[in-house]
Design an enzyme around this catalytic site. Structure first.
Site, PDB file in Angstrom:
ATOM      1  N   ASP A  92      25.698  42.618  49.788  1.00  0.00           N
ATOM      2  CA  ASP A  92      26.063  43.821  49.529  1.00  0.00           C
ATOM      3  C   ASP A  92      25.153  44.152  48.838  1.00  0.00           C
ATOM      4  O   ASP A  92      25.622  43.923  48.139  1.00  0.00           O
ATOM      5  CB  ASP A  92      27.095  45.052  49.307  1.00  0.00           C
ATOM      6  CG  ASP A  92      27.172  45.865  50.097  1.00  0.00           C
ATOM      7  OD1 ASP A  92      27.143  46.133  48.980  1.00  0.00           O
ATOM      8  OD2 ASP A  92      28.337  46.442  49.461  1.00  0.00           O
ATOM      9  N   HIS A 117      35.666  43.997  46.117  1.00  0.00           N
ATOM     10  CA  HIS A 117      34.663  43.373  46.981  1.00  0.00           C
ATOM     11  C   HIS A 117      34.511  44.117  48.290  1.00  0.00           C
ATOM     12  O   HIS A 117      35.394  44.872  48.722  1.00  0.00           O
ATOM     13  CB  HIS A 117      35.043  41.913  47.263  1.00  0.00           C
ATOM     14  CG  HIS A 117      36.142  41.751  48.285  1.00  0.00           C
ATOM     15  ND1 HIS A 117      35.898  41.659  49.635  1.00  0.00           N
ATOM     16  CD2 HIS A 117      37.489  41.659  48.150  1.00  0.00           C
ATOM     17  CE1 HIS A 117      37.039  41.512  50.284  1.00  0.00           C
ATOM     18  NE2 HIS A 117      38.026  41.509  49.410  1.00  0.00           N
ATOM     19  N   CYS A 118      33.359  43.898  48.925  1.00  0.00           N
ATOM     20  CA  CYS A 118      33.125  44.330  50.302  1.00  0.00           C
ATOM     21  C   CYS A 118      32.865  43.070  51.121  1.00  0.00           C
ATOM     22  O   CYS A 118      33.428  42.016  50.842  1.00  0.00           O
ATOM     23  CB  CYS A 118      31.991  45.345  50.381  1.00  0.00           C
ATOM     24  SG  CYS A 118      30.445  44.855  49.584  1.00  0.00           S
ATOM     25  N   THR A 119      32.053  43.134  52.157  1.00  0.00           N
ATOM     26  CA  THR A 119      31.799  41.946  52.962  1.00  0.00           C
ATOM     27  C   THR A 119      30.760  41.054  52.305  1.00  0.00           C
ATOM     28  O   THR A 119      30.953  39.849  52.169  1.00  0.00           O
ATOM     29  CB  THR A 119      31.339  42.329  54.380  1.00  0.00           C
ATOM     30  OG1 THR A 119      32.427  42.966  55.059  1.00  0.00           O
ATOM     31  CG2 THR A 119      30.926  41.112  55.187  1.00  0.00           C
TER      32      THR A 119
END
Length: 305
Positions: free
Chosen positions: A31, A196-198
């Site tokens: 990210d 969170h993201c990926t």
């Protein structure tokens, strides 16, 4: 460019690069505010000048970009000799921990997990959470990025693409609304929380930079923290790069390489647009995201203990 590579790159979104379908389990590579040179601090110490040792946030082998927004040791330094509170806000890539790492997460006493991935990302790699915390999806995405990725012809194109994505954190109304929802939830919820993201680098990196700015840490520290993704996820970035090279050739892998990590210029691009449109981070928070002064004050109070 083949349809297969285009479809894998189509999952690249603001904050994460997920290359799937390249012949191995999907792997994610991890990210704002002055522009002097960067010197990464030594985060191996447990003390940052404190009177005694401080327990460090554990490194998770199966969630490699998991870390404390407050930094290490006593926490990132703030004006007037203070430090950012640790053990409050955590940032991460997708939460798919091993049994051992799940036990570590359980021990944090989490109250909430905020997942800013798209519905498609979540379906491809659902979180595995400890019992207890509330899960909230806050999808943050701007535009048809898959189509844009398909047009990348060189590493320079990829760098420009990442810079433009960071500008979208300022320009795009829907994206701003997502960040507003995330920051409001962090302010209004008690206890330790994760967002969170990926890959934990762009969407997550932008949110972390905003929080550190609210806390008043130095501009250099904000950039240092942003660039730590490249240290934390070096191994997974290499694996992903090697997968692309094996599947589609070295030339294609080099085109996509800038998408796998972070570069100072990415964050600079977003912050430059923020300065153009709003002048200061505080005005971006209130005028751009629509946060109330009370919400910003609650975040600041939490971050400064």
């Amino acid at each position: 460019m083949s349809r297969r590579v285009t479809s894998t790159a189509a999952v690249l979104i603001t904050g994460s690069v997920l290359f799937a379908g390249l012949g191995a389990p999907a792997l994610a590579s991890a990210d704002p505010f002055s522009l002097p040179g960067i010197s990464l601090p030594d985060f191996g110490s447990s003390d940052f000048g404190s009177a005694g040792p401080v327990v460090e946030t554990p490194r998770l082998a199966s969630v490699d970009n998991f870390r404390d927004v407050g930094g290490s040791g006593r926490g990132y330094a703030t004006p007037r000799g203070g430090h950012v509170t640790r053990g409050l806000f955590y940032r991460s890539n997708a939460l798919v921990p091993s049994d051992q790492d799940l036990a570590v997460l359980t021990g944090l006493g989490l109250t909430a997990v905020y997942d800013v991935r798209t519905v498609e990302e979540v379906a491809a790699k659902p979180d595995r959470l400890p019992a207890g915390p509330r899960y909230q999806g806050i999808p943050i995405l701007s535009g048809d990025l898959g189509a844009a990725v398909a047009q990348l012809k060189s590493p320079a194109d990829a760098v420009a693409f990442m810079q433009q994505m960071n500008r979208s954190f300022v320009d795009d109304a829907a994206t701003r609304a997502g960040f507003a929802q995330l920051l409001t939830s962090l302010a209004d919820t008690d206890g330790p929380q994760i967002f969170h993201c990926t890959a934990g680098k762009d969407r997550t990196g932008w949110a972390s930079a905003l929080l550190l700015s609210i806390a008043g840490v130095s501009q250099d520290t904000i950039f240092d923290d942003y660039l730590l993704t490249n240290e934390y996820t070096a191994a997974s970035m290499k694996v992903t790069y090697d997968q692309i090279a094996a599947s589609r050739g070295e030339a294609v892998a080099k085109i996509y390489q800038p998408l796998l990590g972070v570069d100072r210029s990415y964050l600079e691009a977003g912050l430059g647009r923020l300065a153009e449109q709003y002048g200061t981070v505080d005005r971006y928070l209130t005028d751009g995201l629509g946060l109330s002064s009370a919400t910003v004050d609650r975040l600041r109070s939490k971050l400064l203990g």
